[in-house]
Design an enzyme around this catalytic site. Sequence first.
Site, short mmCIF file in Angstrom:
data_model
loop_
_atom_site.label_atom_id
_atom_site.label_comp_id
_atom_site.label_asym_id
_atom_site.label_seq_id
_atom_site.Cartn_x
_atom_site.Cartn_y
_atom_site.Cartn_z
N GLU A 163 111.99 33.74 -7.72
CA GLU A 163 112.18 32.44 -7.59
C GLU A 163 113.72 31.96 -7.56
O GLU A 163 114.42 31.36 -8.24
CB GLU A 163 111.89 31.90 -9.16
CG GLU A 163 110.44 32.23 -9.55
CD GLU A 163 110.36 31.65 -11.05
OE1 GLU A 163 111.21 31.05 -11.80
OE2 GLU A 163 109.03 31.56 -11.56
N GLU A 373 103.00 35.29 -11.28
CA GLU A 373 103.26 34.94 -12.62
C GLU A 373 102.26 33.74 -12.80
O GLU A 373 102.22 32.93 -11.96
CB GLU A 373 104.66 34.48 -12.94
CG GLU A 373 105.54 35.61 -13.06
CD GLU A 373 107.02 35.00 -13.51
OE1 GLU A 373 107.19 33.93 -13.97
OE2 GLU A 373 107.96 35.67 -13.01
C1 BGP Z 1 109.40 31.86 -14.64
C2 BGP Z 1 110.57 33.15 -14.65
C3 BGP Z 1 110.12 34.11 -15.85
C4 BGP Z 1 109.62 33.40 -17.25
C5 BGP Z 1 108.61 32.32 -16.86
C6 BGP Z 1 108.38 31.59 -18.19
O1 BGP Z 1 110.30 31.04 -14.16
O2 BGP Z 1 110.42 34.04 -13.47
O3 BGP Z 1 111.06 34.98 -16.06
O4 BGP Z 1 110.67 33.25 -17.91
O5 BGP Z 1 109.24 31.45 -15.88
O6 BGP Z 1 109.65 30.62 -18.23
P1 BGP Z 1 110.14 30.17 -19.66
O7 BGP Z 1 110.49 31.40 -20.56
O8 BGP Z 1 111.48 29.53 -19.59
O9 BGP Z 1 108.97 29.60 -20.51
#
Ligand code: BGP
Length: 468
Positions: A163, A373
């Site tokens: 990302e 993800e």
């Molecule tokens: C993505 C990242 C993850 C994770 C996820 C959820 O952007 O790659 O590492 O954190 O988002 O985000 P958050 O924890 O802010 O809800």
Amino acid sequence: MKMPKDFLFGAASASYQVEGAWNEDGKGLSNWDVFSKIPGKTFENTNGDVAVDHYHRYKEDIALMAEMGLESYRFSISWPRIFPNGTGEVNEKGLEFYNNLIDECLKHDIVPFVTLYHWDLPQALEEKGGWKNKETVDAFVRFADTCFQSFGDRVNHWITFNEAVIFCSLGYLTGAHPPGIEGDVKGYFQTTHNVFVAHARAVELFKQNGHTGEIGITHVFNPAFSIDDAEENKFAEMHANAYATHWFYDPILKGEYPEYVVNGLSEQGLLPEMTEEELDVLKRTAPMNDFIGLNYYSPQRVMKNDSALVMAGGRENSTGRPGNPSFDGVYKTVKMDDKVYTKWDWEISPEAFLAGMHMLKDRYGDVKIYITENGLGDVDPIVDGEIMDTPRIEYIEGHLRAVKHAVQQGINVAGYYAWSVIDLLSWLNGYKKQYGFIYVDHNNGLARKKKQSFHWYKEIIATRAEDL
Ligand code: BGP
């Protein structure tokens, strides 16, 4: 239909969010070790010093993954564990930890899917200008090379970066992530370019050195849809997709930047400094990318920005509050009455996920896709001691069904990684925002417990999602 035999059912984590052991076995400081300790930067000043102690409990965690039937585990390597100062001497103890982690996965027939950079930059490099400094690019290539050489005999799936849009925009536009700079629009575009070049050089090295397996990059997938058919809002949609998607995907998959954005940036004097050599490496490595990784949580609904406001973009800032303008003030993202949202105001839309994958296919053809993800951040209810995360099951079910439809409709999706395998540190939301199949009890020595979703995902994998 069952999902194809070689389709990988997985789940993911990231080093800073799970490992802990922030100062053990020779690990150097990361930018997050420093940033998270600045008062007020994170929810209740939480940090990853201990996280969920995966560093010491990886065997227990991987055994649970195996029990769930997980076919693949996506995790990241902490760069400062391998190079405490970002470059220079290798820390053998750091290599040892990942060797053990990889071997433990393989012992259980779990395919390791490795992310090289999931945001924890060695602090020594951050202090020298971080991703704005092209020396960081050289250091990354060396780090990547060390990982390929050390783990490449057993790892066949590599993601260079996680990302870029998030760590660059939150780092340089909103200041919500390290290095905490606000409003540096030019710096933001420069860092994205530097990251793309670092990716391209790592890919080239990987191929030149004859490593087997696949290499690609993971991007946020945040397709923009106009709130209606009004011409000005359709324009906002086109603009949002150009800046939030094409700027990131084109240099990787087409080997060149989208003309619309290049023209826009040139007019405003925001075009990054790029050399011929850098543009060349993007061009020649584009066909070498084996896949693109998509992190999908929600789409963005956009419309013309009718206020004079100009504010930093990025998901953290744009979905949480209605009507947030984009960084350039051309469009804004809005919350809509007829859509469904999570507790953190992220829209839930498997339909937009599928439509978005078609948009990608239209632009980039049959590139192989991994969903690296996807998941639901929630505060899970505990009923009679059981973690009843039914909303998570529903969320993943809807999105997995969209993946299944995508496959049926000829989109080349090769795997699905839920975020996250275990409850972990949410960068800015502490331990309150849960994503895992495995619960971690922070009031009981970080004891692990299987959630309702654990049993559900196990069944999905065992049946290859036949009943979805
Ligand atoms: C993505 C990242 C993850 C994770 C996820 C959820 O952007 O790659 O590492 O954190 O988002 O985000 P958050 O924890 O802010 O809800």
